[in-house]
Write a protein that holds these residues in place. Structure first.
Motif, PDB file in Angstrom:
ATOM      1  N   ILE A  41       0.835  -1.207   0.000  1.00 55.40           N
ATOM      2  CA  ILE A  41       0.000   0.000   0.000  1.00 55.40           C
ATOM      3  C   ILE A  41       0.869   1.256   0.000  1.00 55.40           C
ATOM      4  N   LYS A  42       1.864   1.287   0.857  1.00 54.82           N
ATOM      5  CA  LYS A  42       2.706   2.484   1.005  1.00 54.82           C
ATOM      6  C   LYS A  42       3.561   2.725  -0.241  1.00 54.82           C
ATOM      7  N   ILE A  43       4.069   1.669  -0.861  1.00 57.06           N
ATOM      8  CA  ILE A  43       4.859   1.853  -2.083  1.00 57.06           C
ATOM      9  C   ILE A  43       3.960   2.290  -3.237  1.00 57.06           C
ATOM     10  N   ALA A  44       2.759   1.741  -3.314  1.00 55.40           N
ATOM     11  CA  ALA A  44       1.810   2.192  -4.350  1.00 55.40           C
ATOM     12  C   ALA A  44       1.519   3.683  -4.185  1.00 55.40           C
ATOM     13  N   ASP A  45       1.280   4.118  -2.944  1.00 51.75           N
ATOM     14  CA  ASP A  45       1.026   5.546  -2.678  1.00 51.75           C
ATOM     15  C   ASP A  45       2.225   6.403  -3.084  1.00 51.75           C
ATOM     16  N   PHE A  46       3.416   5.950  -2.732  1.00 50.38           N
ATOM     17  CA  PHE A  46       4.646   6.673  -3.057  1.00 50.38           C
ATOM     18  C   PHE A  46       4.809   6.818  -4.572  1.00 50.38           C
ATOM     19  N   ILE A  47       4.614   5.727  -5.301  1.00 52.02           N
ATOM     20  CA  ILE A  47       4.792   5.760  -6.756  1.00 52.02           C
ATOM     21  C   ILE A  47       3.720   6.638  -7.408  1.00 52.02           C
ATOM     22  N   ARG A  48       2.479   6.529  -6.935  1.00 56.94           N
ATOM     23  CA  ARG A  48       1.408   7.383  -7.476  1.00 56.94           C
ATOM     24  C   ARG A  48       1.757   8.858  -7.329  1.00 56.94           C
ATOM     25  N   GLU A  49       2.300   9.211  -6.164  1.00 59.10           N
ATOM     26  CA  GLU A  49       2.633  10.614  -5.901  1.00 59.10           C
ATOM     27  C   GLU A  49       3.852  11.067  -6.704  1.00 59.10           C
ATOM     28  N   LYS A  50       4.901  10.261  -6.700  1.00 61.87           N
ATOM     29  CA  LYS A  50       6.150  10.672  -7.356  1.00 61.87           C
ATOM     30  C   LYS A  50       6.086  10.578  -8.875  1.00 61.87           C
ATOM     31  N   TYR A  51       5.345   9.605  -9.391  1.00 63.43           N
ATOM     32  CA  TYR A  51       5.343   9.351 -10.827  1.00 63.43           C
ATOM     33  C   TYR A  51       3.969   9.523 -11.454  1.00 63.43           C
ATOM     34  N   SER A  52       3.195  10.433 -10.920  1.00 61.26           N
ATOM     35  CA  SER A  52       1.858  10.698 -11.441  1.00 61.26           C
ATOM     36  C   SER A  52       1.940  11.056 -12.925  1.00 61.26           C
ATOM     37  N   GLY A  53       1.130  10.392 -13.735  1.00 61.71           N
ATOM     38  CA  GLY A  53       1.099  10.687 -15.166  1.00 61.71           C
ATOM     39  C   GLY A  53       2.016   9.819 -16.004  1.00 61.71           C
ATOM     40  N   SER A  54       3.019   9.176 -15.376  1.00 60.04           N
ATOM     41  CA  SER A  54       3.910   8.343 -16.179  1.00 60.04           C
ATOM     42  C   SER A  54       3.881   6.870 -15.770  1.00 60.04           C
ATOM     43  N   THR A  55       3.035   6.546 -14.773  1.00 60.74           N
ATOM     44  CA  THR A  55       2.885   5.143 -14.367  1.00 60.74           C
ATOM     45  C   THR A  55       1.418   4.802 -14.179  1.00 60.74           C
ATOM     46  N   GLU A  56       1.139   3.517 -14.298  1.00 60.78           N
ATOM     47  CA  GLU A  56      -0.171   2.948 -13.979  1.00 60.78           C
ATOM     48  C   GLU A  56       0.107   1.828 -12.995  1.00 60.78           C
ATOM     49  N   ILE A  57      -0.635   1.794 -11.899  1.00 60.09           N
ATOM     50  CA  ILE A  57      -0.377   0.816 -10.848  1.00 60.09           C
ATOM     51  C   ILE A  57      -1.548  -0.141 -10.697  1.00 60.09           C
ATOM     52  N   SER A  58      -1.210  -1.427 -10.582  1.00 60.19           N
ATOM     53  CA  SER A  58      -2.182  -2.446 -10.184  1.00 60.19           C
ATOM     54  C   SER A  58      -1.680  -3.021  -8.864  1.00 60.19           C
ATOM     55  N   LEU A  59      -2.531  -2.959  -7.850  1.00 60.79           N
ATOM     56  CA  LEU A  59      -2.168  -3.424  -6.515  1.00 60.79           C
ATOM     57  C   LEU A  59      -2.907  -4.720  -6.229  1.00 60.79           C
ATOM     58  N   HIS A  60      -2.155  -5.782  -5.911  1.00 58.47           N
ATOM     59  CA  HIS A  60      -2.734  -7.104  -5.678  1.00 58.47           C
ATOM     60  C   HIS A  60      -2.332  -7.612  -4.298  1.00 58.47           C
ATOM     61  N   HIS A  61      -3.321  -7.919  -3.476  1.00 54.85           N
ATOM     62  CA  HIS A  61      -3.046  -8.538  -2.182  1.00 54.85           C
ATOM     63  C   HIS A  61      -3.400 -10.014  -2.340  1.00 54.85           C
ATOM     64  N   ASP A  62      -2.379 -10.838  -2.560  1.00 49.87           N
ATOM     65  CA  ASP A  62      -2.593 -12.231  -2.947  1.00 49.87           C
ATOM     66  C   ASP A  62      -3.279 -13.059  -1.865  1.00 49.87           C
ATOM     67  N   GLU A  63      -3.118 -12.697  -0.595  1.00 47.71           N
ATOM     68  CA  GLU A  63      -3.778 -13.426   0.497  1.00 47.71           C
ATOM     69  C   GLU A  63      -4.984 -12.679   1.061  1.00 47.71           C
ATOM     70  N   GLN A  64      -5.051 -11.391   0.864  1.00 46.57           N
ATOM     71  CA  GLN A  64      -6.123 -10.549   1.426  1.00 46.57           C
ATOM     72  C   GLN A  64      -7.017 -10.031   0.300  1.00 46.57           C
ATOM     73  N   HIS A  65      -7.736 -10.953  -0.317  1.00 45.32           N
ATOM     74  CA  HIS A  65      -8.516 -10.622  -1.505  1.00 45.32           C
ATOM     75  C   HIS A  65      -9.556  -9.538  -1.265  1.00 45.32           C
ATOM     76  N   GLN A  66     -10.050  -9.410  -0.045  1.00 50.15           N
ATOM     77  CA  GLN A  66     -11.059  -8.392   0.253  1.00 50.15           C
ATOM     78  C   GLN A  66     -10.512  -6.975   0.060  1.00 50.15           C
ATOM     79  N   LEU A  67      -9.199  -6.822   0.027  1.00 47.17           N
ATOM     80  CA  LEU A  67      -8.594  -5.496  -0.179  1.00 47.17           C
ATOM     81  C   LEU A  67      -8.410  -5.164  -1.654  1.00 47.17           C
TER      82      LEU A  67
END
Length: 139
Positions: A107-133
């Motif tokens: 979660i924290k790395i996704a937030d960091f990348i979204r903020e630092k690289y807004s407009g040049s990245t697309e993020i998919s976040l997968h919680h392999d054991e916590q599917h409800q997230l």
């Protein structure tokens, strides 16, 4: 645009996620060296998405230092990949059960990348054991 797949996973249950992009890898960070909040009764049923677990990791463990180092390492590659026109990167975080530490880091790395690289990245976040997230994580 660089597509970044970020995973949280369990070393015990599913193991390191396979890179589906065909590149065969990316970064895998082992969070098991950080004190496990899952061993504390009040956090056992929570995940790294819950405020109590996050506050514990941020104030009672080496997690802030760990994440700063991860940010430095992945930034080197993200900068390079964007400059070279690469399309895919995978970043995975593993812990014992895939519930607390790895979820928090993903979660924290996704937030960091979204903020630092807004407009040049697309993020998919997968919680392999916590599917409800895993609700609408694309951004």
């Amino acid at each position: 645009m660089l597509h970044i797949d970020i995973h949280s996973f369990s070393y015990k249950k599913g193991g390191i996620p396979k890179d589906e992009s065909g590149n065969g890898g990316g970064f895998t960070f082992d969070c098991r060296g950080i004190l496990n909040p899952g061993r504390i009764e009040e956090y056992k049923s929570q995940t790294g998405n819950d405020i109590g677990v996050q506050e514990f990791l941020e104030t009672q463990t080496e997690m802030p230092k760990f994440l700063e180092l991860v940010k430095s390492i992945v930034s080197i590659n993200i900068d390079n990949y964007i400059e070279r026109g690469f399309e895919n990167l995978q970043i995975s975080f593993g812990c014992t059960g895939g519930q607390h530490r790895s979820v928090y880091c993903a979660i924290k790395i996704a937030d960091f990348i979204r903020e630092k690289y807004s407009g040049s990245t697309e993020i998919s976040l997968h919680h392999d054991e916590q599917h409800q997230l895993n609700i609408s994580n694309k951004q």
